[in-house]
Design a protein around this motif. Structure first.
Motif, PDB file in Angstrom:
ATOM      1  N   VAL A   1       0.836  -1.203   0.000  1.00 50.14           N
ATOM      2  CA  VAL A   1       0.000   0.000   0.000  1.00 50.14           C
ATOM      3  C   VAL A   1       0.871   1.253   0.000  1.00 50.14           C
ATOM      4  O   VAL A   1       0.630   2.196  -0.758  1.00 50.14           O
ATOM      5  CB  VAL A   1      -0.944  -0.013   1.222  1.00 50.14           C
ATOM      6  CG1 VAL A   1      -1.638   1.336   1.371  1.00 50.14           C
ATOM      7  CG2 VAL A   1      -1.979  -1.122   1.075  1.00 50.14           C
ATOM      8  N   PHE A   2       1.911   1.260   0.842  1.00 55.26           N
ATOM      9  CA  PHE A   2       2.794   2.423   0.885  1.00 55.26           C
ATOM     10  C   PHE A   2       3.517   2.618  -0.444  1.00 55.26           C
ATOM     11  O   PHE A   2       3.719   3.740  -0.900  1.00 55.26           O
ATOM     12  CB  PHE A   2       3.807   2.275   2.016  1.00 55.26           C
ATOM     13  CG  PHE A   2       3.277   2.669   3.363  1.00 55.26           C
ATOM     14  CD1 PHE A   2       1.931   2.943   3.538  1.00 55.26           C
ATOM     15  CD2 PHE A   2       4.112   2.764   4.456  1.00 55.26           C
ATOM     16  CE1 PHE A   2       1.431   3.309   4.775  1.00 55.26           C
ATOM     17  CE2 PHE A   2       3.632   3.131   5.704  1.00 55.26           C
ATOM     18  CZ  PHE A   2       2.276   3.405   5.854  1.00 55.26           C
TER      19      PHE A   2
ATOM     20  N   ALA B   1       3.239   5.860  -2.750  1.00 55.70           N
ATOM     21  CA  ALA B   1       4.474   6.595  -3.047  1.00 55.70           C
ATOM     22  C   ALA B   1       4.616   6.851  -4.533  1.00 55.70           C
ATOM     23  O   ALA B   1       4.929   7.973  -4.961  1.00 55.70           O
ATOM     24  CB  ALA B   1       5.678   5.811  -2.509  1.00 55.70           C
ATOM     25  N   LEU B   2       4.396   5.825  -5.353  1.00 60.88           N
ATOM     26  CA  LEU B   2       4.502   6.003  -6.799  1.00 60.88           C
ATOM     27  C   LEU B   2       3.441   6.959  -7.319  1.00 60.88           C
ATOM     28  O   LEU B   2       3.685   7.725  -8.261  1.00 60.88           O
ATOM     29  CB  LEU B   2       4.389   4.643  -7.492  1.00 60.88           C
ATOM     30  CG  LEU B   2       5.539   3.668  -7.205  1.00 60.88           C
ATOM     31  CD1 LEU B   2       5.274   2.322  -7.861  1.00 60.88           C
ATOM     32  CD2 LEU B   2       6.862   4.251  -7.692  1.00 60.88           C
TER      33      LEU B   2
ATOM     34  N   LEU C   1       7.360   8.000   1.899  1.00 61.40           N
ATOM     35  CA  LEU C   1       6.575   6.759   1.896  1.00 61.40           C
ATOM     36  C   LEU C   1       7.390   5.578   1.392  1.00 61.40           C
ATOM     37  O   LEU C   1       7.202   4.446   1.852  1.00 61.40           O
ATOM     38  CB  LEU C   1       5.325   6.936   1.031  1.00 61.40           C
ATOM     39  CG  LEU C   1       4.191   7.740   1.656  1.00 61.40           C
ATOM     40  CD1 LEU C   1       2.958   7.673   0.772  1.00 61.40           C
ATOM     41  CD2 LEU C   1       3.836   7.217   3.032  1.00 61.40           C
ATOM     42  N   LEU C   2       8.303   5.805   0.459  1.00 62.56           N
ATOM     43  CA  LEU C   2       9.182   4.715   0.023  1.00 62.56           C
ATOM     44  C   LEU C   2      10.060   4.248   1.186  1.00 62.56           C
ATOM     45  O   LEU C   2      10.315   3.041   1.330  1.00 62.56           O
ATOM     46  CB  LEU C   2      10.052   5.186  -1.146  1.00 62.56           C
ATOM     47  CG  LEU C   2       9.366   5.311  -2.511  1.00 62.56           C
ATOM     48  CD1 LEU C   2      10.342   5.847  -3.543  1.00 62.56           C
ATOM     49  CD2 LEU C   2       8.804   3.961  -2.962  1.00 62.56           C
ATOM     50  N   ALA C   3      10.510   5.186   2.022  1.00 67.44           N
ATOM     51  CA  ALA C   3      11.301   4.812   3.194  1.00 67.44           C
ATOM     52  C   ALA C   3      10.465   4.006   4.179  1.00 67.44           C
ATOM     53  O   ALA C   3      10.940   3.024   4.763  1.00 67.44           O
ATOM     54  CB  ALA C   3      11.868   6.064   3.861  1.00 67.44           C
TER      55      ALA C   3
ATOM     56  N   LEU D   1      17.002   7.606   0.224  1.00 71.81           N
ATOM     57  CA  LEU D   1      15.594   8.028   0.130  1.00 71.81           C
ATOM     58  C   LEU D   1      15.321   9.317   0.902  1.00 71.81           C
ATOM     59  O   LEU D   1      14.375  10.031   0.582  1.00 71.81           O
ATOM     60  CB  LEU D   1      14.685   6.904   0.637  1.00 71.81           C
ATOM     61  CG  LEU D   1      14.608   5.678  -0.276  1.00 71.81           C
ATOM     62  CD1 LEU D   1      13.807   4.568   0.386  1.00 71.81           C
ATOM     63  CD2 LEU D   1      13.977   6.050  -1.619  1.00 71.81           C
ATOM     64  N   PHE D   2      16.109   9.617   1.946  1.00 67.55           N
ATOM     65  CA  PHE D   2      15.924  10.889   2.658  1.00 67.55           C
ATOM     66  C   PHE D   2      16.812  11.997   2.088  1.00 67.55           C
ATOM     67  O   PHE D   2      16.516  13.175   2.287  1.00 67.55           O
ATOM     68  CB  PHE D   2      16.190  10.698   4.153  1.00 67.55           C
ATOM     69  CG  PHE D   2      15.046  10.060   4.890  1.00 67.55           C
ATOM     70  CD1 PHE D   2      13.895  10.773   5.175  1.00 67.55           C
ATOM     71  CD2 PHE D   2      15.106   8.729   5.272  1.00 67.55           C
ATOM     72  CE1 PHE D   2      12.829  10.185   5.840  1.00 67.55           C
ATOM     73  CE2 PHE D   2      14.041   8.129   5.937  1.00 67.55           C
ATOM     74  CZ  PHE D   2      12.904   8.865   6.221  1.00 67.55           C
TER      75      PHE D   2
END
Length: 612
Positions: free
Chosen positions: A272-273, A277-278, A388-390, A420-421
């Protein structure tokens, strides 16, 4: 009368009053007992109204005096075991932390085993107690008392039935807290506050922010605009509360905690995340079926308060593509909690989301002070996509740790989080060209500061890749491997893993207690304790006097099933982490459920010994 005499009288009166606060009596289930039998004694304490005394569980050195009970030496008695009912655990205003107490009346059970060669004579059994009483404003100094019962040892007496621990009773310290400690209550309050903050943050998304002036202007052009805004807000709250109730109803109020380590649940959350994110990064657009939105919109146009309520529901659904990540984060964190947390989270989140509509309808002059919609909304959306990818990676890490596949190691995880950050920081600085940042666009102070925060956080992760501890963050990232050069690793306990019976055997050989640690691969509190509590020199030194064994209860193998059954049946708990001191004969000496940040309290628990 002299001052000395006055003081003596007052002191004597005070002592008499304190002694009268608790009234003790001792009784037996049988009056005639055979040698070698086990007598069940019931020691009753009647406590005066408004006062309480403390349980048998040892308290920290700066806390109250725990109640102690022991049978007076008697040549006919071989041994005695003590059991207490579940005490009430609550915040104690006298000591400023949670304590275990009894009020009104409490009955302790003593199992006294007679010697096989006990002579057939009258037997006077005496229980000696030491206790402290307090009310909400003062405490009395500890007092001693005794109670006795007369029995007869008779070799012709009928044998007593085998002793069984009464239901609801346990050795001192073996009960989990019966009521939430202040940290737990404040934890729920902090979660609700965070959820409210998420609701406010979700206002600044492309799906929500442009709708604020349009919706508020509609209310201002109607009669009873403030009341209509309240009904509209109620529609938002109703939808998200229904979502929280649905999650709770689906698995039960306590079943939620059981899902936190389930690979399928973690996989679904990660999926779901990833999708959200995408979507936020612009790969595709999430939209609800137009037929659903059209039907709700048509119903809302019928007017009246029902129409306004449906309008709030419609708004919530249309904004879900942007607020979904916030909702997903809250529900995912609730999966590792328990009780009403999903409902509380959704109620607080919806309150934060709906608050500007009601506030601006009540104070329309502030409507003109809202910032204009523009590229900043797109930048918020893109930055959220990276975050959200993180988060997705965090739940994939849970799966990896539970299955023990070793694919997402600590180094790989931290490397991925660093990237990712760092990416949203570079994006906000204009160094990464994505939607929302135009060539040659002036860099504002706000964007510069937010970009700096992302980059600072990313850089703080780098030391963890080279053997350094990360403090609080260690609770959320994979644990270091056994060969990692983490500071203090040499002094940390050498845990036996899933070897409970082997630990008991070693405890017999070395005449030590076993420190049982019911832990989990994906348990954040367990990781925090391992990284930040057991690494402290005084704690590590105390553990050296014990046989430490880790029993994992969130994996998917036969050992985990056995550990879960052991925790359920013997320790009457399902907590992670849950610590217990057990003697070589499997008698529970003391127990300590949950996370503890006060090293002195935990050290007091580790130093508990039988009969203390």
């Amino acid at each position: 009368m002299t001052r000395f005499a006055v003081c003596a009288v007052l002191l004597g009166a005070g002592n008499t009053f304190a002694q009268d606060l608790v009234h003790w009596s001792l009784a037996s289930d049988a009056t005639k007992v055979a040698p070698g039998s086990t007598i069940t004694l019931r020691l009753t304490a009647k406590i005066d109204p408004g006062w309480h005394m403390y349980s048998l569980t040892p308290e920290p050195p700066d806390g109250p005096n725990a109640t102690t009970i022991a049978l007076a030496p008697n040549p006919a008695i071989e041994s005695a075991a003590l059991y207490q009912p579940a005490p009430e655990r609550k915040f104690d205003p006298n000591f400023k932390f949670a304590t275990e107490t009894f009020s009104n009346e409490v009955v302790f059970v003593v199992a006294a085993k007679l010697k096989p060669d006990a002579p057939s004579d009258p037997l006077d059994v005496s229980a000696e107690t030491r206790y402290q009483t307090c009310n909400d404003t003062e405490c009395r100094r500890p007092k001693k008392a005794s109670a006795a019962v007369a029995l007869t040892v008779d070799s012709s007496a009928a044998p007593l039935s085998a002793f069984a621990i009464p239901k609801g009773y346990a050795p001192p310290g073996a009960h989990a807290p019966s009521s939430p400690a202040p940290e737990e209550s404040s934890g729920l309050g902090a979660f609700a506050l965070a959820a409210f903050g998420f609701g406010l943050l979700s206002i600044f998304t492309p799906c929500v922010f442009p709708m604020i002036p349009i919706t508020v202007s509609f209310f201002l052009n109607q009669r009873g605009g403030i009341l209509q805004a309240a009904v509209f807000s109620l529609g938002i709250v109703a939808l998200f509360c229904a979502l929280g109730l649905g999650v709770t109803a689906a698995v039960g109020p306590f079943g939620i905690a059981q899902l936190g380590s389930n690979p399928w649940v973690n996989g679904f959350i990660a999926l779901v995340f990833g999708i959200f994110a995408l979507n936020l990064l612009g790969a595709f657009e999430i939209a609800l079926p137009s037929s659903v939105l059209t039907g709700l919109d048509r119903a809302s146009r019928r007017g009246g308060y029902l129409g306004i309520l449906l309008m709030g529901l419609t708004f919530s659904l249309t904004s879900f593509a942007c607020v979904g990540p916030f909702v997903g984060s809250l529900l995912a964190s609730s999966v590792q909690a328990k009780g009403a947390q999903p409902v509380v989270g959704m109620l607080s989140f919806a309150g934060g989301l709906a608050s500007p509509f009601f506030f601006l309808a009540a104070f329309p002059s502030y409507l003109k002070k809202l910032p204009k919609s523009g590229g900043w909304l797109v930048r918020v959306k893109v930055a959220m996509g990276f975050v959200l990818l993180a988060l997705m990676l965090k739940y994939l890490s849970n799966i990896d740790q539970v299955l023990q596949s070793g694919l997402l190691t600590r180094d790989r995880f931290l490397a991925a989080w660093f990237v990712l950050f760092a990416l949203p920081g570079l994006y906000l600085l204009g160094l990464l060209r994505l939607e929302g940042v135009e060539a040659g666009e002036k860099l504002g102070i706000g964007r510069l500061l937010v970009a700096s925060l992302f980059l600072i956080f990313a850089l703080t992760l780098l030391p963890g890749m080279f053997g350094a501890g990360l403090g609080e963050l260690d609770a959320y990232v994979p644990a270091p491997s056994a060969s990692a050069l983490i500071p203090g690793a040499a002094s940390r306990p050498a845990w036996m893993k899933n070897q409970y019976h082997e630990a008991l055997l070693r405890a017999r050989q070395e005449n030590k207690l076993v420190l049982v640690n019911f832990t989990g691969y994906s348990c954040t509190n367990c990781k925090w304790m391992d990284a930040n509590m057991f690494s402290r020199p005084e704690i590590a030194e105390a553990v050296k006097e014990l046989i430490p064994v880790e029993l994992y209860v969130d994996g998917r193998d036969a050992a985990v099933d056995q550990n879960q059954k052991l925790e359920d049946d013997k320790f009457k708990s399902a907590a992670m982490p849950y610590y217990a001191l057990v003697d070589p004969d499997e008698r529970i000496v003391s127990a300590f459920p949950g996370l503890e940040r006060d090293s002195q309290k935990f050290l007091t628990f580790l130093k508990t010994r039988p009969g203390a």
